[in-house]
Write a protein that holds these residues in place. Structure first.
Motif, PDB file in Angstrom:
ATOM      1  N   SER A 129       0.822  -1.211   0.000  1.00  0.00           N
ATOM      2  CA  SER A 129       0.000   0.000   0.000  1.00  0.00           C
ATOM      3  C   SER A 129       0.855   1.260   0.000  1.00  0.00           C
ATOM      4  CB  SER A 129      -0.927   0.012   1.223  1.00  0.00           C
ATOM      5  OG  SER A 129      -1.831  -1.059   1.164  1.00  0.00           O
ATOM      6  N   ILE A 130       2.029   1.190   0.612  1.00  0.00           N
ATOM      7  CA  ILE A 130       2.930   2.340   0.627  1.00  0.00           C
ATOM      8  C   ILE A 130       3.670   2.465  -0.704  1.00  0.00           C
ATOM      9  CG2 ILE A 130       5.012   3.284   1.696  1.00  0.00           C
ATOM     10  CD1 ILE A 130       4.119   2.071   4.319  1.00  0.00           C
ATOM     11  N   LEU A 131       4.095   1.331  -1.258  1.00  0.00           N
ATOM     12  CA  LEU A 131       4.919   1.353  -2.464  1.00  0.00           C
ATOM     13  C   LEU A 131       4.098   1.472  -3.744  1.00  0.00           C
ATOM     14  CD1 LEU A 131       7.462  -1.449  -1.483  1.00  0.00           C
ATOM     15  CD2 LEU A 131       7.806   1.026  -1.367  1.00  0.00           C
ATOM     16  N   ASN A 132       2.873   0.975  -3.758  1.00  0.00           N
ATOM     17  CA  ASN A 132       2.090   0.932  -4.995  1.00  0.00           C
ATOM     18  C   ASN A 132       1.852   2.308  -5.612  1.00  0.00           C
ATOM     19  OD1 ASN A 132       0.723  -0.671  -6.974  1.00  0.00           O
ATOM     20  ND2 ASN A 132      -1.218   0.012  -6.106  1.00  0.00           N
ATOM     21  N   PRO A 133       1.534   3.362  -4.837  1.00  0.00           N
ATOM     22  CA  PRO A 133       1.371   4.687  -5.462  1.00  0.00           C
ATOM     23  C   PRO A 133       2.618   5.161  -6.201  1.00  0.00           C
ATOM     24  CG  PRO A 133       0.450   4.696  -3.260  1.00  0.00           C
ATOM     25  CD  PRO A 133       1.168   3.393  -3.412  1.00  0.00           C
ATOM     26  N   HIS A 134       3.802   4.841  -5.663  1.00  0.00           N
ATOM     27  CA  HIS A 134       5.048   5.226  -6.344  1.00  0.00           C
ATOM     28  C   HIS A 134       5.203   4.447  -7.647  1.00  0.00           C
ATOM     29  CE1 HIS A 134       6.374   7.509  -2.829  1.00  0.00           C
ATOM     30  NE2 HIS A 134       5.986   6.489  -2.090  1.00  0.00           N
ATOM     31  N   ILE A 135       4.779   3.190  -7.642  1.00  0.00           N
ATOM     32  CA  ILE A 135       4.851   2.383  -8.870  1.00  0.00           C
ATOM     33  C   ILE A 135       3.907   2.950  -9.921  1.00  0.00           C
ATOM     34  CG2 ILE A 135       4.415   0.089  -9.842  1.00  0.00           C
ATOM     35  CD1 ILE A 135       5.183  -1.072  -7.099  1.00  0.00           C
ATOM     36  N   ARG A 136       2.695   3.279  -9.526  1.00  0.00           N
ATOM     37  CA  ARG A 136       1.693   3.770 -10.476  1.00  0.00           C
ATOM     38  C   ARG A 136       2.085   5.115 -11.085  1.00  0.00           C
ATOM     39  NH1 ARG A 136      -3.130   1.123 -10.400  1.00  0.00           N
ATOM     40  NH2 ARG A 136      -4.199   2.951 -11.243  1.00  0.00           N
ATOM     41  N   ARG A 137       2.774   5.950 -10.298  1.00  0.00           N
ATOM     42  CA  ARG A 137       3.169   7.261 -10.826  1.00  0.00           C
ATOM     43  C   ARG A 137       4.217   7.146 -11.930  1.00  0.00           C
ATOM     44  NH1 ARG A 137       2.645   9.304  -5.434  1.00  0.00           N
ATOM     45  NH2 ARG A 137       4.857   8.932  -5.008  1.00  0.00           N
ATOM     46  N   ARG A 138       4.981   6.066 -11.907  1.00  0.00           N
ATOM     47  CA  ARG A 138       6.054   5.908 -12.892  1.00  0.00           C
ATOM     48  C   ARG A 138       5.610   5.141 -14.137  1.00  0.00           C
ATOM     49  NH1 ARG A 138       8.113   6.832  -8.138  1.00  0.00           N
ATOM     50  NH2 ARG A 138      10.219   7.693  -7.879  1.00  0.00           N
ATOM     51  N   GLU A 179      -2.825   1.681 -17.865  1.00  0.00           N
ATOM     52  CA  GLU A 179      -3.415   0.832 -16.841  1.00  0.00           C
ATOM     53  C   GLU A 179      -2.843  -0.582 -16.893  1.00  0.00           C
ATOM     54  OE1 GLU A 179      -5.252   0.539 -13.451  1.00  0.00           O
ATOM     55  OE2 GLU A 179      -5.266   2.370 -14.663  1.00  0.00           O
ATOM     56  N   GLN A 180      -2.566  -1.059 -18.101  1.00  0.00           N
ATOM     57  CA  GLN A 180      -2.004  -2.400 -18.236  1.00  0.00           C
ATOM     58  C   GLN A 180      -0.599  -2.476 -17.646  1.00  0.00           C
ATOM     59  OE1 GLN A 180      -1.704  -3.841 -22.246  1.00  0.00           O
ATOM     60  NE2 GLN A 180      -1.245  -5.942 -21.650  1.00  0.00           N
ATOM     61  N   SER A 181       0.218  -1.460 -17.934  1.00  0.00           N
ATOM     62  CA  SER A 181       1.579  -1.461 -17.391  1.00  0.00           C
ATOM     63  C   SER A 181       1.558  -1.313 -15.871  1.00  0.00           C
ATOM     64  CB  SER A 181       2.386  -0.324 -18.019  1.00  0.00           C
ATOM     65  OG  SER A 181       1.841   0.942 -17.679  1.00  0.00           O
ATOM     66  N   ARG A 182       0.600  -0.545 -15.340  1.00  0.00           N
ATOM     67  CA  ARG A 182       0.487  -0.413 -13.892  1.00  0.00           C
ATOM     68  C   ARG A 182       0.109  -1.741 -13.240  1.00  0.00           C
ATOM     69  NH1 ARG A 182      -2.892   5.314 -13.770  1.00  0.00           N
ATOM     70  NH2 ARG A 182      -1.076   6.692 -14.101  1.00  0.00           N
ATOM     71  N   LEU A 183      -0.803  -2.471 -13.895  1.00  0.00           N
ATOM     72  CA  LEU A 183      -1.218  -3.767 -13.366  1.00  0.00           C
ATOM     73  C   LEU A 183      -0.044  -4.751 -13.370  1.00  0.00           C
ATOM     74  CD1 LEU A 183      -3.651  -5.400 -12.340  1.00  0.00           C
ATOM     75  CD2 LEU A 183      -4.058  -6.104 -14.704  1.00  0.00           C
ATOM     76  N   ILE A 184       0.681  -4.786 -14.484  1.00  0.00           N
ATOM     77  CA  ILE A 184       1.844  -5.675 -14.574  1.00  0.00           C
ATOM     78  C   ILE A 184       2.908  -5.265 -13.555  1.00  0.00           C
ATOM     79  CG2 ILE A 184       3.752  -6.411 -16.061  1.00  0.00           C
ATOM     80  CD1 ILE A 184       1.858  -6.127 -18.446  1.00  0.00           C
TER      81      ILE A 184
END
Length: 491
Positions: free
Chosen positions: A379-388, A392-397
């Motif tokens: 939950s802490i790391l996922n927002p940083h992953i999504r910003r980069r 939507e497909q790349s965020r899911l992967i």
């Protein structure tokens, strides 16, 4: 556990400020608190929830039309608020995990009577630090006129409104809290890996054949990865309930074995050497792991005024927790002496079916609880992953790759250090001491500086004493735990 731990989350937004010191993005983030009943552990908050918001001053329900002081609890909108009993159960569930099973090992490093009084003292200090955090949250909510804040938010707002020289470090302090939350929860996950593997090894070695603990860690890897690909914790609710029942049953059976044919107290050492005390500190502070869930629980109560106070939910729950820890540590060490292992379940008689069943039950309970602790760092790391990532497909992967990578990372750490007691002590010394003993008094000093620290600044001196205690525990506990990992026969 975090849960781990925990429970516990929230991120401060960057940008300019308005009249209340909060920008528009933060006004869209901080008001609504997720209903704790929506998660299996009923205490986990998803910081990436875009529906969280701060109420606007234009809202007719905002503030007080009669000029009375702003009371945060009066402006909380909860779809399913928890009762006092609900909150008590959540508090107990969040504090009772693998740490309680390691308390006899902690007593071995402290001695019977030092462990007895030391655990009660540690429980009192940790409970006081929880009260500090709640009081600072209330004070900052009144200043900012917002209904609630998370642990990280409390730290950031305290520094932003504290001494001028410290305001520039508000973001750094928030990032440190989130970093230690990630370290703590991943440390819990490593402990869970080792705990499950060690107990499975004991059972299978008794009935079939003996293999190295690392073999069981490897066999657990694929099931752990598959379990943690489930992103929605609602799907894990039945598993979590089963885990809770298994834990209660396993603890009851463990007490049954511990209390049989107890030897005299003179058969064990009343106190231990100074060199071993840091290991006791690390394990004991690891056990009192629930500070991260305190604010989410209090924020979600129907009657939050019942949370504090001498006979409030927090004190009542923590007295029960401290007594359970002390009882397991005292009787477990008295029963098995210096032969006690990193988990008391490993000392149960190997030739009895019930004892083997207890090991299986506790291993399953901890296995199913891994994903709850794992949720917090994701939950802490996922927002940083999504910003980069931009699609939507790349965020899911990217999220799935991060999940697999973190599970493999905890597996590698567990395989490198299969000594359960040393892992627990190290996690407690490094992370739990920072979150439970260092940050709360620091936040209280910064929040109430300079004119609300009591007569002759007694609050300041008290907080400095707790911080020094936490820092010494951090330094010596970490050093001794690492030394024991490198050389298990050293201590």
């Amino acid at each position: 556990m975090k849960n781990e731990r925990e429970p516990l989350l929230g991120h401060a937004a960057d940008g300019g400020s308005n009249g209340s010191g909060l920008d528009a993005a933060e006004h869209q983030r901080l008001l609504a608190r997720p209903d704790l009943r929506s998660s299996p552990e009923n205490m986990i908050v998803d910081p990436s929830n875009d529906t969280d918001s701060l109420v606007s001053k234009e809202d007719p329900t905002y503030g007080s039309s009669s000029g009375e002081p702003y009371e945060p609890s009066m402006h909380r909108t909860l779809e399913h608020p928890t009762t006092n009993l609900d909150t008590m159960i959540h508090l107990l569930k969040g504090n009772i995990g693998t740490g309680i099973l390691a308390m006899p090992d902690a007593f071995k490093h402290a001695g019977l009577y030092v462990g007895l009084f030391g655990t009660l003292f540690m429980g009192a200090v940790c409970t006081h630090c929880m009260h500090m955090l709640v009081n600072c949250s209330h004070e900052l909510c009144r200043r900012l006129q917002v209904p609630s804040l998370s642990f990280a938010d409390v730290c950031q707002r305290a520094f932003e409104s504290g001494p001028i020289g410290l305001r520039r470090y508000s973001k750094l302090a928030t990032n440190l809290i989130n970093m230690f939350l990630v370290i703590t929860q991943l440390g819990f996950c490593c402990v869970y890996f080792v705990f499950v593997a060690a107990n499975l090894r004991e059972v299978i070695a008794h009935y079939f054949f003996d293999l190295h603990t690392r073999i069981y860690l490897l066999l657990l890897l694929i099931p752990m990865v598959l379990l943690n690909l489930v992103k929605n914790l609602k799907y894990l609710t039945p598993i979590s309930l089963i885990a809770a029942l298994l834990t209660v049953t396993g603890l009851s059976c463990t007490f049954y074995y511990m209390l049989q044919d107890l030897p005299n107290t003179h058969t064990v050492k009343p106190y231990s050497s100074w060199a071993q005390l840091p290991l006791y500190f690390g394990t004991a502070i690891y056990a009192f792991e629930g500070i991260g869930m305190v604010l989410p629980l209090e924020n979600n109560m129907k009657t939050p005024e019942d949370f504090g106070g001498w006979s409030g939910v927090l004190n009542t729950g923590m007295v029960i927790v401290a007594c359970l820890y002390t009882a397991v540590g005292f009787f477990g060490y008295l029963k098995y002496g210096d032969s006690v292992k990193g988990s008391i379940t490993l000392n149960l008689p190997g030739d009895e079916f019930i004892a083997q069943l207890v090991r299986i039950m506790m291993a399953l309970a901890i296995f199913f609880s891994y994903s709850l602790q794992f949720f917090v760092p994701m939950s802490i790391l996922n927002p940083h992953i999504r910003r980069r990532l931009h699609t939507e497909q790349s965020r899911l992967i990217g999220e799935y790759l991060a999940r697999v990578s973190l599970v493999v990372f905890t597996f590698i750490l567990a395989a490198m250090i299969p000594n359960l007691g040393a892992v627990i002590s190290l996690v407690g010394a490094v992370s739990s001491s920072t979150l439970a003993l260092i940050f709360p008094p620091l936040i209280e000093i910064v929040t109430f500086w300079p004119d609300k620290l009591g007569r002759h600044y007694w609050v300041l001196w008290k907080d400095i004493a707790i911080m020094v205690f936490g820092i010494l525990g951090f330094i010596f506990g970490t050093y001794t735990s690492v030394a024991q990992i490198l050389n298990p026969d050293l201590v």
